[in-house]
Write a protein that holds these residues in place. Structure first.
Motif, PDB file in Angstrom:
ATOM      1  N   VAL A  72     -45.525 -71.570 -75.320  1.00 57.58           N
ATOM      2  CA  VAL A  72     -44.640 -72.064 -74.270  1.00 57.58           C
ATOM      3  C   VAL A  72     -45.236 -73.298 -73.601  1.00 57.58           C
ATOM      4  O   VAL A  72     -44.584 -74.342 -73.487  1.00 57.58           O
ATOM      5  CB  VAL A  72     -44.403 -70.966 -73.219  1.00 57.58           C
ATOM      6  N   LEU A  73     -46.465 -73.184 -73.191  1.00 58.04           N
ATOM      7  CA  LEU A  73     -47.078 -74.296 -72.471  1.00 58.04           C
ATOM      8  C   LEU A  73     -47.296 -75.469 -73.416  1.00 58.04           C
ATOM      9  O   LEU A  73     -47.252 -76.628 -72.990  1.00 58.04           O
ATOM     10  CB  LEU A  73     -48.396 -73.840 -71.855  1.00 58.04           C
ATOM     11  N   GLY A  74     -47.501 -75.167 -74.692  1.00 56.03           N
ATOM     12  CA  GLY A  74     -47.623 -76.242 -75.682  1.00 56.03           C
ATOM     13  C   GLY A  74     -46.397 -77.129 -75.677  1.00 56.03           C
ATOM     14  O   GLY A  74     -46.500 -78.352 -75.758  1.00 56.03           O
ATOM     15  N   GLU A  75     -45.240 -76.523 -75.560  1.00 58.86           N
ATOM     16  CA  GLU A  75     -44.019 -77.335 -75.476  1.00 58.86           C
ATOM     17  C   GLU A  75     -44.053 -78.229 -74.254  1.00 58.86           C
ATOM     18  O   GLU A  75     -43.692 -79.414 -74.320  1.00 58.86           O
ATOM     19  CB  GLU A  75     -42.796 -76.438 -75.399  1.00 58.86           C
ATOM     20  N   ASN A  76     -44.465 -77.643 -73.153  1.00 61.10           N
ATOM     21  CA  ASN A  76     -44.543 -78.444 -71.931  1.00 61.10           C
ATOM     22  C   ASN A  76     -45.454 -79.641 -72.158  1.00 61.10           C
ATOM     23  O   ASN A  76     -45.105 -80.780 -71.809  1.00 61.10           O
ATOM     24  CB  ASN A  76     -45.091 -77.598 -70.776  1.00 61.10           C
ATOM     25  N   VAL A  77     -46.599 -79.365 -72.738  1.00 65.84           N
ATOM     26  CA  VAL A  77     -47.554 -80.448 -72.942  1.00 65.84           C
ATOM     27  C   VAL A  77     -46.981 -81.483 -73.910  1.00 65.84           C
ATOM     28  O   VAL A  77     -47.130 -82.693 -73.718  1.00 65.84           O
ATOM     29  CB  VAL A  77     -48.892 -79.880 -73.450  1.00 65.84           C
ATOM     30  N   ARG A  78     -46.308 -80.990 -74.924  1.00 67.02           N
ATOM     31  CA  ARG A  78     -45.715 -81.923 -75.880  1.00 67.02           C
ATOM     32  C   ARG A  78     -44.708 -82.838 -75.186  1.00 67.02           C
ATOM     33  O   ARG A  78     -44.627 -84.030 -75.486  1.00 67.02           O
ATOM     34  CB  ARG A  78     -45.051 -81.141 -77.014  1.00 67.02           C
ATOM     35  N   GLN A  79     -43.965 -82.284 -74.278  1.00 65.18           N
ATOM     36  CA  GLN A  79     -43.007 -83.117 -73.538  1.00 65.18           C
ATOM     37  C   GLN A  79     -43.733 -84.200 -72.765  1.00 65.18           C
ATOM     38  O   GLN A  79     -43.286 -85.356 -72.694  1.00 65.18           O
ATOM     39  CB  GLN A  79     -42.217 -82.247 -72.566  1.00 65.18           C
ATOM     40  N   ILE A  80     -44.851 -83.810 -72.189  1.00 69.84           N
ATOM     41  CA  ILE A  80     -45.612 -84.795 -71.418  1.00 69.84           C
ATOM     42  C   ILE A  80     -46.134 -85.878 -72.360  1.00 69.84           C
ATOM     43  O   ILE A  80     -46.088 -87.071 -72.045  1.00 69.84           O
ATOM     44  CB  ILE A  80     -46.756 -84.084 -70.679  1.00 69.84           C
ATOM     45  N   GLU A  81     -46.568 -85.450 -73.517  1.00 69.63           N
ATOM     46  CA  GLU A  81     -47.041 -86.433 -74.493  1.00 69.63           C
ATOM     47  C   GLU A  81     -45.913 -87.369 -74.919  1.00 69.63           C
ATOM     48  O   GLU A  81     -46.101 -88.579 -75.059  1.00 69.63           O
ATOM     49  CB  GLU A  81     -47.641 -85.708 -75.711  1.00 69.63           C
ATOM     50  N   ARG A  82     -44.762 -86.795 -75.110  1.00 66.93           N
ATOM     51  CA  ARG A  82     -43.619 -87.644 -75.488  1.00 66.93           C
ATOM     52  C   ARG A  82     -43.279 -88.630 -74.393  1.00 66.93           C
ATOM     53  O   ARG A  82     -42.954 -89.788 -74.651  1.00 66.93           O
ATOM     54  CB  ARG A  82     -42.395 -86.766 -75.764  1.00 66.93           C
ATOM     55  N   ALA A  83     -43.331 -88.151 -73.173  1.00 69.46           N
ATOM     56  CA  ALA A  83     -43.011 -89.040 -72.041  1.00 69.46           C
ATOM     57  C   ALA A  83     -43.942 -90.242 -72.046  1.00 69.46           C
ATOM     58  O   ALA A  83     -43.531 -91.378 -71.764  1.00 69.46           O
ATOM     59  CB  ALA A  83     -43.128 -88.280 -70.719  1.00 69.46           C
ATOM     60  N   ALA A  84     -45.207 -89.962 -72.384  1.00 70.10           N
ATOM     61  CA  ALA A  84     -46.165 -91.066 -72.383  1.00 70.10           C
ATOM     62  C   ALA A  84     -45.936 -91.992 -73.571  1.00 70.10           C
ATOM     63  O   ALA A  84     -46.363 -93.156 -73.544  1.00 70.10           O
ATOM     64  CB  ALA A  84     -47.585 -90.512 -72.422  1.00 70.10           C
ATOM     65  N   GLU A 124     -57.732 -76.214 -74.135  1.00 64.91           N
ATOM     66  CA  GLU A 124     -57.217 -77.215 -75.064  1.00 64.91           C
ATOM     67  C   GLU A 124     -55.972 -77.906 -74.509  1.00 64.91           C
ATOM     68  O   GLU A 124     -55.833 -79.124 -74.596  1.00 64.91           O
ATOM     69  CB  GLU A 124     -56.880 -76.566 -76.402  1.00 64.91           C
ATOM     70  N   LEU A 125     -55.100 -77.088 -73.933  1.00 65.19           N
ATOM     71  CA  LEU A 125     -53.877 -77.683 -73.386  1.00 65.19           C
ATOM     72  C   LEU A 125     -54.205 -78.619 -72.227  1.00 65.19           C
ATOM     73  O   LEU A 125     -53.657 -79.714 -72.118  1.00 65.19           O
ATOM     74  CB  LEU A 125     -52.923 -76.568 -72.946  1.00 65.19           C
ATOM     75  N   SER A 126     -55.102 -78.164 -71.371  1.00 64.23           N
ATOM     76  CA  SER A 126     -55.512 -79.021 -70.261  1.00 64.23           C
ATOM     77  C   SER A 126     -56.074 -80.336 -70.791  1.00 64.23           C
ATOM     78  O   SER A 126     -55.754 -81.418 -70.275  1.00 64.23           O
ATOM     79  CB  SER A 126     -56.588 -78.325 -69.414  1.00 64.23           C
ATOM     80  N   GLU A 127     -56.879 -80.192 -71.827  1.00 63.40           N
ATOM     81  CA  GLU A 127     -57.479 -81.401 -72.402  1.00 63.40           C
ATOM     82  C   GLU A 127     -56.416 -82.391 -72.859  1.00 63.40           C
ATOM     83  O   GLU A 127     -56.557 -83.605 -72.683  1.00 63.40           O
ATOM     84  CB  GLU A 127     -58.367 -81.027 -73.595  1.00 63.40           C
ATOM     85  N   ARG A 128     -55.377 -81.848 -73.443  1.00 61.08           N
ATOM     86  CA  ARG A 128     -54.333 -82.758 -73.937  1.00 61.08           C
ATOM     87  C   ARG A 128     -53.643 -83.476 -72.781  1.00 61.08           C
ATOM     88  O   ARG A 128     -53.325 -84.661 -72.868  1.00 61.08           O
ATOM     89  CB  ARG A 128     -53.325 -81.973 -74.771  1.00 61.08           C
ATOM     90  N   VAL A 129     -53.420 -82.748 -71.701  1.00 58.78           N
ATOM     91  CA  VAL A 129     -52.814 -83.415 -70.538  1.00 58.78           C
ATOM     92  C   VAL A 129     -53.751 -84.505 -70.040  1.00 58.78           C
ATOM     93  O   VAL A 129     -53.340 -85.644 -69.759  1.00 58.78           O
ATOM     94  CB  VAL A 129     -52.523 -82.402 -69.408  1.00 58.78           C
ATOM     95  N   ARG A 130     -55.018 -84.148 -69.966  1.00 61.36           N
ATOM     96  CA  ARG A 130     -55.996 -85.127 -69.505  1.00 61.36           C
ATOM     97  C   ARG A 130     -55.981 -86.371 -70.406  1.00 61.36           C
ATOM     98  O   ARG A 130     -56.016 -87.506 -69.917  1.00 61.36           O
ATOM     99  CB  ARG A 130     -57.386 -84.510 -69.517  1.00 61.36           C
ATOM    100  N   ALA A 131     -55.902 -86.131 -71.708  1.00 61.11           N
ATOM    101  CA  ALA A 131     -55.906 -87.263 -72.630  1.00 61.11           C
ATOM    102  C   ALA A 131     -54.700 -88.164 -72.384  1.00 61.11           C
ATOM    103  O   ALA A 131     -54.798 -89.400 -72.395  1.00 61.11           O
ATOM    104  CB  ALA A 131     -55.914 -86.761 -74.063  1.00 61.11           C
ATOM    105  N   VAL A 132     -53.570 -87.541 -72.145  1.00 62.53           N
ATOM    106  CA  VAL A 132     -52.371 -88.348 -71.871  1.00 62.53           C
ATOM    107  C   VAL A 132     -52.587 -89.206 -70.631  1.00 62.53           C
ATOM    108  O   VAL A 132     -52.342 -90.421 -70.636  1.00 62.53           O
ATOM    109  CB  VAL A 132     -51.150 -87.438 -71.673  1.00 62.53           C
ATOM    110  N   LEU A 133     -53.059 -88.557 -69.576  1.00 61.42           N
ATOM    111  CA  LEU A 133     -53.243 -89.314 -68.333  1.00 61.42           C
ATOM    112  C   LEU A 133     -54.272 -90.431 -68.532  1.00 61.42           C
ATOM    113  O   LEU A 133     -54.130 -91.537 -67.992  1.00 61.42           O
ATOM    114  CB  LEU A 133     -53.692 -88.374 -67.211  1.00 61.42           C
ATOM    115  N   ALA A 134     -55.310 -90.119 -69.308  1.00 57.79           N
ATOM    116  CA  ALA A 134     -56.337 -91.139 -69.539  1.00 57.79           C
ATOM    117  C   ALA A 134     -55.754 -92.348 -70.254  1.00 57.79           C
ATOM    118  O   ALA A 134     -56.178 -93.488 -70.041  1.00 57.79           O
ATOM    119  CB  ALA A 134     -57.482 -90.541 -70.356  1.00 57.79           C
ATOM    120  N   GLY A 135     -54.760 -92.118 -71.090  1.00 57.29           N
ATOM    121  CA  GLY A 135     -54.219 -93.213 -71.873  1.00 57.29           C
ATOM    122  C   GLY A 135     -53.110 -94.000 -71.195  1.00 57.29           C
ATOM    123  O   GLY A 135     -52.602 -94.976 -71.745  1.00 57.29           O
ATOM    124  N   CYS A 136     -52.730 -93.545 -70.013  1.00 56.90           N
ATOM    125  CA  CYS A 136     -51.608 -94.216 -69.351  1.00 56.90           C
ATOM    126  C   CYS A 136     -52.042 -95.548 -68.750  1.00 56.90           C
ATOM    127  O   CYS A 136     -53.108 -95.640 -68.141  1.00 56.90           O
ATOM    128  CB  CYS A 136     -51.059 -93.349 -68.225  1.00 56.90           C
TER     129      CYS A 136
END
Lengths: 193, 193, 193, 193
Positions: A72-84, A124-136
DNA sequence: GATGAATGAGCATTCATTCAT
DNA sequence: AATGAATGAATGCTCATTCAT
């Protein structure tokens, strides 16, 4: 007296493996709703029921609560990745999507409060969010990514209660941090399962 | 196999009313620990067990979970009130005490996230914290009390994991908000019951 | 830290043996009310509480539930015996008193439905009622005492619910049996404890 | 002492869905016995134990005590309805069946003594009994149905103790009311579930 | 004798997890 | 693979009974 050999009740037809994927999706959808409403500790039986699926099927697809939560949360994270990944995405617009999830899902908030111990999936999921924010492209902000993650956790801590209240609190929290967020919104998906 | 003719079910000695006060204190102490570790929904049986006391005694002293939680959190709030009453107290020093509790107790964090519905006890305690903050000489800060309470909730959201991590996160969160806090500390009490 | 040798809480003065009798009476009075409302299985703690007496005192005066119940029902039976001893008493007038108790006290009804096994106390009380009925000048009725006792049990079975309903049902039941009863009433006692 | 390294907590085999119907029947049978002996407030755990079934299974089949009680008493009422539907049925014969249940089941007696408040299920069952009695060819009796129901309650009040005693008391009670009842008997069922 | 606290067994209920079909 | 029933451990809560003071 009851005949101990009376015939088994009619077994529902096994509808083939096509259904498997459908069930998996239904479980995730149901879990998204249930976890969003009741948090990550919601009864799994409620998820199976809402998915219209047997308890056993839930366990076949997801070995434990963590696996389901990750899905479930993976989908959320994926959405955030897509947004970026959208053209014209900025830190501001991405934070709008992050905040959308924070206000919508108690489970997403829980994600940020997990004990470090037995976790791993969560990290892992947190890390992915962090990576997205780092790349913005940091639109004018000079915030380190650590501080951005901290800020997200802080906003998560501020939301509680009914939806409208959650939105107001989230926006006030960002304002207090002096950080701009774009409009709270999900991301359109191609195949919106 | 248990001897079916076991004569006397060995009841642990009833130690009389001397222990009553001691038990009450033990229950509060145990509840403080258990609630701090597991949050406000921790099993009450765990509290009784850690206090070395029967389930019934727990219910004699505290009619329900709320009563026990109030006793524990009430102490926390009282400490905050005392901190504000100390000579030379400032918003900064008081926030240091508040933050001390936030880092120590999951339950205290939970207090700030309660649904408004059925609560009342919890809201009263929140109100008392708010009243303390409202009454503090705002050392240079021009924050409305609403924003202060929001800030506390935000800091609460940032803390998770082992104690040292919680402390670091809390301090970083306050820094991000641009709000000074004094040293994280409890308040000395005369009779530390 | 709590001093493990802190002084015992002040002990309520032992008010002498004069109080003993008073407590006993208070317990019976409380039990009469509680048993009347909730039946013979009402919690004994409720009786002690209503009597304003410690649990221990209850057990000192009454070794078990049966003893307390006997004391209460014993009074009922004594009233019936007194009614029969009044000048001008008839079967009709006595049945009025019996019925008064049936409509007032769930416990009195329970008395008539006790298992025969472990009883004894209950049977003695039943016996005394039977003896009273046997000794009544049967005003025109030719009923055997066995049938009278049966009739009383039958009327007991008919009553349920709120008081006014109980009264109506009891009177209808007697009418159906073709047996006259006098006005439903208790008996004046000299010292109405 | 239990070996702390006990490897496998030996779970009794899950016998699959074949037993579902059997378990349901076993639960009803057990409930019939337990309720008959101890009344409608008997511990449900006793029912599960006697059925040889886990607590959870009981709750899967019957959401609450009322559901289980309805299942049991519903059978009783259905038997009464069947008795009335038999060719040649009369009020007398039907009352024999009713009385059979009264002498067999404490729960059936309890049914007739329920408070009207929170019940509903119970009242429906009572209503069905009343409807049956109302529809009976009143073999010479001119009793209103209200009086008939009252009479049944009265007979219920008369029965207590061991079975043979219950039967004698019931018959004597009907005699006292001047109402004929047929032989005490259940109704043959085709498939005795 | 009175007091009131302590104790644990008992009951209701929920839920994660397993497993025969 | 899906199903859904079975299971029992865990938890909340109540109450009868004992006992130091």
């Amino acid at each position: 007296m009851t005949n101990p050999a009376d015939p088994a009740p009619p077994r529902p037809a096994n509808q083939g493996r096509r259904v498997a994927a459908r069930n998996r999706a239904a479980l995730i959808a149901a879990a998204r709703e249930v976890f969003a409403e009741q948090g990550l500790n919601a009864p799994l039986s409620a998820v199976a029921r809402r998915a219209g699926v047997g308890q056993g099927s839930l366990y076949r697809h997801f070995a434990d609560r963590t696996a389901l939560a990750s899905a479930v949360l993976g989908e959320n994270v994926r959405q955030i990745e897509r947004a970026a990944a959208e053209p014209g995405a900025t830190l501001t617009s991405v934070l709008g999507v992050v905040t959308w999830h924070v206000t919508r899902s108690t489970a997403f908030v829980d994600l940020l409060r997990l004990r470090g111990d037995d976790d791993k999936e969560g990290r892992e999921l947190s890390e992915r969010v962090r990576a997205v924010l780092a790349g913005c492209p940091a639109g004018g902000h000079e915030l380190a990514v650590d501080d951005l993650m901290l800020a997200v956790a802080m906003v998560s801590g501020a939301v509680a209660g009914p939806l409208d209240r959650r939105e107001r609190q989230a926006l006030a929290a960002w304002r207090l941090l002096g950080i701009d967020v774009g409009p709270l919104r999900p991301v359109e998906t191609d195949a919106d399962v």
